[in-house]
Design a protein around this motif. Structure first.
Motif, short mmCIF file in Angstrom:
data_model
loop_
_atom_site.label_atom_id
_atom_site.label_comp_id
_atom_site.label_asym_id
_atom_site.label_seq_id
_atom_site.Cartn_x
_atom_site.Cartn_y
_atom_site.Cartn_z
N ARG B 2 1.00 -1.39 0.19
CA ARG B 2 0.51 0.27 -0.21
C ARG B 2 1.01 1.12 0.25
O ARG B 2 0.32 2.16 -0.31
CB ARG B 2 -0.91 0.15 0.95
N ARG B 3 2.15 1.00 0.32
CA ARG B 3 2.49 2.88 0.50
C ARG B 3 3.72 3.24 -0.38
O ARG B 3 3.75 3.73 -1.02
CB ARG B 3 3.76 1.93 2.06
N LEU B 6 0.61 4.52 -2.42
CA LEU B 6 0.79 5.49 -2.00
C LEU B 6 1.89 6.61 -2.41
O LEU B 6 1.33 8.04 -3.09
CB LEU B 6 0.07 5.68 -1.06
N LEU B 9 1.16 7.08 -6.30
CA LEU B 9 0.04 8.17 -6.17
C LEU B 9 1.04 9.43 -6.62
O LEU B 9 0.09 10.68 -7.15
CB LEU B 9 -0.83 8.06 -5.59
N THR B 10 1.84 9.71 -5.06
CA THR B 10 1.69 10.95 -4.58
C THR B 10 2.68 11.76 -6.09
O THR B 10 3.19 12.52 -6.16
CB THR B 10 2.98 11.08 -2.90
N LEU B 12 2.59 11.05 -8.98
CA LEU B 12 1.95 10.81 -10.23
C LEU B 12 1.42 12.27 -10.24
O LEU B 12 1.12 12.92 -10.35
CB LEU B 12 1.01 9.62 -9.85
N ALA B 13 0.95 12.48 -8.42
CA ALA B 13 0.15 14.24 -7.87
C ALA B 13 1.09 15.15 -8.46
O ALA B 13 0.99 16.42 -8.96
CB ALA B 13 -0.28 14.05 -6.98
N LEU B 15 4.34 15.37 -10.64
CA LEU B 15 4.86 15.22 -11.26
C LEU B 15 3.95 15.27 -12.90
O LEU B 15 2.88 15.48 -12.86
CB LEU B 15 4.89 13.92 -12.46
N ALA B 17 2.32 16.55 -16.53
CA ALA B 17 1.44 15.81 -17.61
C ALA B 17 2.31 16.57 -18.70
O ALA B 17 2.23 17.92 -19.12
CB ALA B 17 0.11 16.03 -17.57
N ALA B 18 3.24 15.73 -19.55
CA ALA B 18 3.40 15.92 -21.07
C ALA B 18 2.54 15.45 -21.70
O ALA B 18 1.88 15.29 -22.10
CB ALA B 18 4.82 15.28 -20.91
N ALA B 19 2.48 16.39 -22.95
CA ALA B 19 1.33 17.35 -23.47
C ALA B 19 1.91 16.36 -24.83
O ALA B 19 3.14 16.18 -24.98
CB ALA B 19 1.31 18.59 -23.58
#
Lengths: 158, 211
Positions: B2-3, B6, B9-10, B12-13, B15, B17-19
């Motif tokens: 789970r860690r 998490l 996900l962190t 991802l939040a 970074l 997003a590259a177009a």
């Protein structure tokens, strides 16, 4: 814990929407003249190569593998060419015979970056220099993060 | 486990997003010049000169424009699905070429026009301009000539529409670089045959004289 995960997922989505990244041009090393060339070899294979550094575009310049090239706007033409060459800055690589990514950088006379590669949309696990530039190959090379979306296919010109 | 999830996900939040980028030839070509011309058929030199000249004039007048002429899916590289979707491709291309500026961008396809940052009067400026599909690439160039001049004018930069914008265009063969004059195709073999007959007659007469 699940709630936290959901919140983070939402945050991830919000972050991407709010800060959609506009790519910029990373430094593009100019084309250098090839060490060897022959008179007007025919292109028997073509590959498309996209380069990125930290998510920014690195333009594959026109004129790689061409000696005494004549520039016409964005394009470079010349008769004395190496076994692979570029006439336009679009990543289109023309080859007298199928080659490798290592040969492209050697002809460009630039060191291979420490990067990840994708061939036809699939992650390449072997040595970067050996990524095959066979006819119709679509290659994406990415150095660092963030990663740009990987194109799996390319529609080649007639 | 789970860690790890998490943590991912962190990241991802955090970074951005590259177009989408760099899969279409026009985005690379337009960095070095103001017009992207299709691979095939080639635009005629006269029409190319007219559009390049017009784009140079509007640039000097203070309204620089970038024009992408898209004749076929092969001009779209990794995005062949956008062929016919002029505005969808214009939105993508605008992001790709907007590095340090917000260029005035016009996209021309056989199906019509798309664009970005062309001013509030763009729709009225483009009203009535047709793309001559039968004339292939030269038809796209002709449409672009009228559109560029009228958009620049609508944005306060008075620009006359070049005469090439209304010139009657031939069929697509007119813009093909490989077209061969029919005189060479049909006249060549006839000429070779005449020379061969002449040579035979000459040799025959010479032999007669020798005998």
């Amino acid at each position: 814990m699940r709630r936290l995960a959901v919140v983070l997922l939402l945050l991830a989505g919000c972050g991407q929407a709010a800060t959609e990244r506009v790519p910029t041009i990373a430094h593009t090393p100019p084309a250098r003249e090839p060490l060897r060339c022959s008179d007007a070899p025919r292109a028997r294979a073509r590959a498309h190569v996209e380069l990125f550094r930290r998510g920014d575009i690195v333009v594959v310049p026109a004129g790689i593998g061409i000696r005494d090239g004549r520039r016409d706007g964005a394009y470079v033409h010349g008769r004395c060419r190496a076994a692979l060459w570029t006439e336009e800055p679009t990543g289109l690589v023309l080859m007298a015979r199928p080659a490798t990514l290592g040969q492209l950088f050697a002809t460009w006379r630039r060191p291979l970056p420490r990067a990840r590669a994708w061939l036809d949309g699939r992650r390449w696990r072997g040595p970067l220099a050996r990524v095959p530039l066979r006819d119709g190959a679509q290659v994406v090379v990415q150095e660092g993060l963030p990663l740009a979306p990987v194109h799996a296919a390319y529609t080649f010109p007639p | 486990m789970r860690r790890a999830a998490l943590l991912t996900l962190t990241l991802l939040a955090l970074l951005p997003a590259a177009a989408s980028a760099d899969g279409d030839p026009a985005s690379d070509v337009l960095l070095a010049q103001d017009a992207y011309y299709p691979y095939a058929p080639k635009a005629s030199p006269q029409m190319t000169k007219a559009l390049n000249g017009l784009l140079a004039r509007v640039r000097t007048a203070g309204y620089p424009m970038k024009v992408a002429l898209i004749q076929a899916p092969t001009d779209l590289g990794a995005y062949p699905n956008l062929f016919g979707d002029t505005q969808g491709y214009a939105n993508l291309l605008a992001k790709e070429i907007a590095f340090n500026s917000h260029p005035h961008l016009l996209v021309v396809m056989p199906s019509g026009f798309g664009g970005d940052n062309l001013g509030a009067k763009v729709d009225s400026a483009l009203a009535g301009i047709k793309v001559d599909d039968a004339a292939k690439t030269d038809g796209l160039v002709q449409g672009a000539l009228a559109a560029v001049a009228r958009i620049a004018t609508a944005n306060g930069h008075q620009t006359p529409v070049p005469p090439e914008a209304t010139t009657a265009l031939g069929a697509s063969k007119a813009s093909s670089k490989r077209s061969t004059p029919s005189v060479l195709v049909y006249g060549g073999p006839v000429l070779v045959a005449l020379i061969a007959v002449g040579a035979l007659i000459f040799v025959g007469r010479r032999k007669e004289r020798e005998e």
